[in-house]
Scaffold this motif. Sequence first.
Motif, PDB file in Angstrom:
ATOM      1  N   SER A 209      40.724  54.546  37.662  1.00 11.13           N
ATOM      2  CA  SER A 209      41.433  53.367  38.142  1.00 11.13           C
ATOM      3  C   SER A 209      42.847  53.747  38.539  1.00 11.13           C
ATOM      4  O   SER A 209      43.435  54.684  37.997  1.00 11.13           O
ATOM      5  CB  SER A 209      41.451  52.281  37.071  1.00 11.13           C
ATOM      6  OG  SER A 209      40.124  51.870  36.787  1.00 11.13           O
ATOM      7  N   ALA A 210      43.391  52.996  39.504  1.00 10.38           N
ATOM      8  CA  ALA A 210      44.687  53.351  40.068  1.00 10.38           C
ATOM      9  C   ALA A 210      45.520  52.112  40.338  1.00 10.38           C
ATOM     10  O   ALA A 210      44.987  51.010  40.496  1.00 10.38           O
ATOM     11  CB  ALA A 210      44.497  54.148  41.359  1.00 10.38           C
ATOM     12  N   SER A 211      46.845  52.316  40.412  1.00  5.62           N
ATOM     13  CA  SER A 211      47.863  51.286  40.669  1.00  5.62           C
ATOM     14  C   SER A 211      48.085  50.402  39.449  1.00  5.62           C
ATOM     15  O   SER A 211      47.495  50.615  38.386  1.00  5.62           O
ATOM     16  CB  SER A 211      47.509  50.456  41.907  1.00  5.62           C
ATOM     17  OG  SER A 211      47.701  51.223  43.092  1.00  5.62           O
ATOM     18  N   GLY A 212      48.964  49.385  39.618  1.00  8.62           N
ATOM     19  CA  GLY A 212      49.275  48.480  38.525  1.00  8.62           C
ATOM     20  C   GLY A 212      48.069  47.666  38.112  1.00  8.62           C
ATOM     21  O   GLY A 212      47.114  47.484  38.884  1.00  8.62           O
ATOM     22  N   THR A 213      48.100  47.113  36.889  1.00 10.09           N
ATOM     23  CA  THR A 213      46.921  46.467  36.314  1.00 10.09           C
ATOM     24  C   THR A 213      46.693  45.039  36.804  1.00 10.09           C
ATOM     25  O   THR A 213      45.805  44.356  36.309  1.00 10.09           O
ATOM     26  CB  THR A 213      47.012  46.458  34.780  1.00 10.09           C
ATOM     27  OG1 THR A 213      48.211  45.776  34.399  1.00 10.09           O
ATOM     28  CG2 THR A 213      47.038  47.873  34.241  1.00 10.09           C
ATOM     29  N   GLY A 214      47.476  44.569  37.771  1.00 12.91           N
ATOM     30  CA  GLY A 214      47.246  43.251  38.350  1.00 12.91           C
ATOM     31  C   GLY A 214      46.265  43.322  39.505  1.00 12.91           C
ATOM     32  O   GLY A 214      45.309  44.117  39.510  1.00 12.91           O
ATOM     33  N   VAL A 215      46.492  42.534  40.539  1.00 12.52           N
ATOM     34  CA  VAL A 215      45.595  42.447  41.696  1.00 12.52           C
ATOM     35  C   VAL A 215      45.371  43.803  42.373  1.00 12.52           C
ATOM     36  O   VAL A 215      44.252  44.089  42.827  1.00 12.52           O
ATOM     37  CB  VAL A 215      46.130  41.416  42.710  1.00 12.52           C
ATOM     38  CG1 VAL A 215      45.287  41.397  43.972  1.00 12.52           C
ATOM     39  CG2 VAL A 215      46.162  40.022  42.073  1.00 12.52           C
ATOM     40  N   PRO A 216      46.364  44.708  42.463  1.00 12.99           N
ATOM     41  CA  PRO A 216      46.144  45.965  43.184  1.00 12.99           C
ATOM     42  C   PRO A 216      45.199  46.949  42.496  1.00 12.99           C
ATOM     43  O   PRO A 216      44.755  47.911  43.121  1.00 12.99           O
ATOM     44  CB  PRO A 216      47.556  46.573  43.277  1.00 12.99           C
ATOM     45  CG  PRO A 216      48.493  45.455  43.016  1.00 12.99           C
ATOM     46  CD  PRO A 216      47.777  44.536  42.078  1.00 12.99           C
ATOM     47  N   TYR A 217      44.908  46.743  41.230  1.00 10.85           N
ATOM     48  CA  TYR A 217      44.080  47.685  40.470  1.00 10.85           C
ATOM     49  C   TYR A 217      42.762  47.918  41.200  1.00 10.85           C
ATOM     50  O   TYR A 217      42.103  46.967  41.648  1.00 10.85           O
ATOM     51  CB  TYR A 217      43.816  47.099  39.096  1.00 10.85           C
ATOM     52  CG  TYR A 217      43.646  48.085  37.969  1.00 10.85           C
ATOM     53  CD1 TYR A 217      44.554  49.111  37.760  1.00 10.85           C
ATOM     54  CD2 TYR A 217      42.593  47.953  37.069  1.00 10.85           C
ATOM     55  CE1 TYR A 217      44.410  49.986  36.693  1.00 10.85           C
ATOM     56  CE2 TYR A 217      42.443  48.810  35.990  1.00 10.85           C
ATOM     57  CZ  TYR A 217      43.356  49.836  35.814  1.00 10.85           C
ATOM     58  OH  TYR A 217      43.212  50.695  34.737  1.00 10.85           O
ATOM     59  N   ALA A 218      42.355  49.182  41.336  1.00 11.76           N
ATOM     60  CA  ALA A 218      41.143  49.517  42.078  1.00 11.76           C
ATOM     61  C   ALA A 218      40.562  50.806  41.526  1.00 11.76           C
ATOM     62  O   ALA A 218      41.214  51.539  40.772  1.00 11.76           O
ATOM     63  CB  ALA A 218      41.455  49.655  43.565  1.00 11.76           C
ATOM     64  N   VAL A 219      39.328  51.107  41.927  1.00 15.84           N
ATOM     65  CA  VAL A 219      38.580  52.237  41.383  1.00 15.84           C
ATOM     66  C   VAL A 219      38.409  53.310  42.448  1.00 15.84           C
ATOM     67  O   VAL A 219      38.013  53.025  43.579  1.00 15.84           O
ATOM     68  CB  VAL A 219      37.198  51.779  40.866  1.00 15.84           C
ATOM     69  CG1 VAL A 219      36.364  52.977  40.395  1.00 15.84           C
ATOM     70  CG2 VAL A 219      37.363  50.772  39.735  1.00 15.84           C
ATOM     71  N   TYR A 253      39.719  39.730  40.918  1.00 15.27           N
ATOM     72  CA  TYR A 253      40.963  40.426  41.241  1.00 15.27           C
ATOM     73  C   TYR A 253      41.249  41.559  40.244  1.00 15.27           C
ATOM     74  O   TYR A 253      41.145  41.378  39.039  1.00 15.27           O
ATOM     75  CB  TYR A 253      42.130  39.441  41.229  1.00 15.27           C
ATOM     76  CG  TYR A 253      41.920  38.278  42.167  1.00 15.27           C
ATOM     77  CD1 TYR A 253      42.208  38.383  43.522  1.00 15.27           C
ATOM     78  CD2 TYR A 253      41.391  37.076  41.689  1.00 15.27           C
ATOM     79  CE1 TYR A 253      41.991  37.321  44.393  1.00 15.27           C
ATOM     80  CE2 TYR A 253      41.177  35.999  42.543  1.00 15.27           C
ATOM     81  CZ  TYR A 253      41.477  36.132  43.897  1.00 15.27           C
ATOM     82  OH  TYR A 253      41.255  35.068  44.748  1.00 15.27           O
ATOM     83  N   GLY A 254      41.600  42.727  40.797  1.00 14.93           N
ATOM     84  CA  GLY A 254      42.008  43.858  39.976  1.00 14.93           C
ATOM     85  C   GLY A 254      40.916  44.458  39.121  1.00 14.93           C
ATOM     86  O   GLY A 254      41.134  44.731  37.937  1.00 14.93           O
ATOM     87  N   PRO A 255      39.724  44.718  39.680  1.00 14.54           N
ATOM     88  CA  PRO A 255      38.669  45.324  38.855  1.00 14.54           C
ATOM     89  C   PRO A 255      38.987  46.776  38.526  1.00 14.54           C
ATOM     90  O   PRO A 255      39.626  47.484  39.308  1.00 14.54           O
ATOM     91  CB  PRO A 255      37.436  45.231  39.766  1.00 14.54           C
ATOM     92  CG  PRO A 255      38.000  45.333  41.157  1.00 14.54           C
ATOM     93  CD  PRO A 255      39.318  44.594  41.090  1.00 14.54           C
ATOM     94  N   GLY A 256      38.566  47.198  37.355  1.00 16.71           N
ATOM     95  CA  GLY A 256      38.806  48.587  37.011  1.00 16.71           C
ATOM     96  C   GLY A 256      38.498  48.919  35.573  1.00 16.71           C
ATOM     97  O   GLY A 256      37.867  48.159  34.857  1.00 16.71           O
TER      98      GLY A 256
END
Length: 341
Positions: A209-219, A253-256
Amino acid sequence: MAVYHNPIVLQRADPWVLKSGDDYYFTASDPEYDCIAIRRAKAIDDLQSAPEHVIWRKHDSGPMSKYIWAPELHRVNGAWYIYFAAAEREFEPSGLPTHRMYVLENTDDDPTSDHWVEKGRIVTPIDSFSLDATSVVLDGVQYLIWAQKDPAIEGNSNLYIARMANPWTLDTEPVMLTRPEYDWECVDFLVNEGPAVLRHGDKIYVTYSASGTGVPYAVGLLTADRGADLLDPASWTKSPVPVFKTCAENGQYGPGHNSFTVSEDGTQDLMIYHCRNYTDIKGDPLFDPNRHARVGVVTWTDDGPDFGVPLPDDLWTPTTTDVLPADGGPLAGTPAAPRNA
């Protein structure tokens, strides 16, 4: 194809599901970040109502006294192991939490028993923020993959791999597999974390997982050939684009921070992940409790795994106005999971 109902467990982030025999074992970050608990059920959809057994609690002080994050349950050489991260104080001078990685062991047949023993900290060459340890045994060799801060590299964490001498001791120098480099990995924070291993045919896959743990979080996804030298960075190929991300159309939103297991009949690979169903997060996203555990079916193509998109919820979930009870128990209106002391 199996059909599941989401969420599978409310208010449990960083979900880990292991199928052993006919049983599914579930653990995750408790929203109070103060303990490690295990649930057991015969079916994925029964995990929410399954009794929750607290098998370890944070220390009153010292290195394992704060922010108990992302426990994982593994079965290695006939024993059970839990890998988790814990902190001693709020923040280091760098602004990062003080997390390090730790291991618990249980030699009973039943991992929900009280016979867990602290095996101590996983020592890495750099003494720095480290977390999200996962492990896999391939062809008789146990590996550890984890996220860690290198003070010489910009960002919060990169992913590393090492061979293990035993389930709590590294046997080789860590090798960096990936660092945040693409735009989608660097939103809010420069983060690569939460690795999980998926095996299929002659390939080894590692999601992260990457980016901040809000909406931008992605795999993201790394791929290597089975039999390749996994400690050689050249053995791995990194996807330049996320393979699983926010789906506003489905209200997800923000799966990971996922794990992998298999369906009840063993015929399908399943991705277990956390996600929110709203974007109005009050304060630090890490302390918003409504990252619920969810499940999706992995399909296979000639190019590898297809994780699809996060599916819409079809079960009740809390809203932003719901408040987690002080005892960490279920919200009013949720199917209660009985919890031991």
